[in-house]
Design an enzyme around this catalytic site. Structure first.
Site, PDB file in Angstrom:
ATOM      1  N   SER A 138     -60.741  51.266 -16.576  1.00  0.00           N
ATOM      2  CA  SER A 138     -61.310  52.213 -17.535  1.00  0.00           C
ATOM      3  C   SER A 138     -62.186  51.468 -18.524  1.00  0.00           C
ATOM      4  CB  SER A 138     -60.190  52.938 -18.294  1.00  0.00           C
ATOM      5  OG  SER A 138     -60.698  53.670 -19.396  1.00  0.00           O
ATOM      6  N   TYR A 151     -52.263  53.557 -23.509  1.00  0.00           N
ATOM      7  CA  TYR A 151     -53.145  53.774 -22.360  1.00  0.00           C
ATOM      8  C   TYR A 151     -54.238  52.713 -22.318  1.00  0.00           C
ATOM      9  CZ  TYR A 151     -56.799  55.827 -19.456  1.00  0.00           C
ATOM     10  OH  TYR A 151     -57.769  56.029 -18.501  1.00  0.00           O
TER      11      TYR A 151
END
Length: 254
Positions: A138, A151
């Site tokens: 990500s 996260y």
């Protein structure tokens, strides 16, 4: 790497970005696409088969949080059937900073364990043929969305792991690169929990800014697969595919 006639394993190939990427992959004509996913979606599997009937699409239920030995057992079944596997895509991910342990288990440990398991079949030190790994990380691995630090940290860890895999390629024969999507319009980002509820509207706030579709991301994902560049850090954002130049601030010198 041309996708045509290749054997591909796609972990979490039925998710938001995953399913659109699976669609784009089958259009490119691999010999086999093996999808490992926690979610059983027969409709999606049937759709993938219909897109290109020449491609054999197979589904196995799989939870990335299982022990390495269990993953190795599943891979043994797959390798016995296919004989060779050219590409492993690790795509499992959750976005919920209320679930701290599970976030780390799925987003980071699961990627490490699945990769470790396939080394049993690929590592050239064991007589293996080598292989290619594409890890979905990500852009939060570059700069965190600070309202979801768990996260973001899990994705940074997955990115670091992938970078190390690429450096180990001369030893293992296994190359690797990372796929780092920007904010993509999936159910994952419409509503999710921030850490300690520091920002209840974090999903809404992100969607107030420019985003990309899952199809745009998937199309660029296929381009990254075809480029097949060991160590590449691909940013897939706003419909663009960008090779990120990583800044080195420290070196172990070994």
């Amino acid at each position: 790497m041309a996708i045509a006639n290749k054997n591909i394993i796609f972990v979490a190939g039925l998710g938001g970005i995953g399913l659109d990427t699976s669609r784009e992959i089958v259009k490119s004509g691999p010999k086999n696409l093996v999808i490992l996913d926690r979610i059983d979606n027969p409709t999606a599997i049937a759709e993938l088969k219909a897109i290109n009937p020449k491609v054999t699409v197979t589904f196995y239920p799989y939870d990335v949080t299982v022990p390495v030995a269990e993953t190795t057992k599943l891979l043994k079944t797959i390798f016995a059937q296919l004989k060779t596997v050219d590409l492993l895509i690790n795509g499992a991910g959750i976005l919920d900073d209320h679930q701290i342990e599970r976030t780390i288990a799925v987003n980071f440990t699961g990627t490490v364990n699945t990769t470790t398991a396939i080394m049993e079949f690929w590592d050239k030190r064991k007589g293996g043929p080598g292989g290619v790994i594409a890890n979905i990380c990500s852009v939060t691995g570059f700069n965190a969305i600070y309202q979801v630090p768990v996260y973001s940290a899990s994705k940074a860890a997955a990115l670091s792991f992938t970078n190390s895999l690429a450096r180990l390629a001369p030893i293992t024969g296994v190359t690797a690169y990372s796929i780092n999507p920007g904010i993509t319009r999936t159910p994952l980002v419409h509503k999710f929990n921030s850490w300690l509820d520091v920002e209840p509207r974090v999903g809404e706030l992100l969607l107030e800014h420019p985003t990309q579709t899952t199809l745009e991301c998937a199309q660029n994902f296929v381009k990254a697969i075809e480029a097949n560049k060991n160590g590449a850090i691909w940013q897939l954002d706003l419909g663009q595919l960008i090779a990120v130049e990583w800044t080195k601030h420290w070196d172990s010198h070994i």
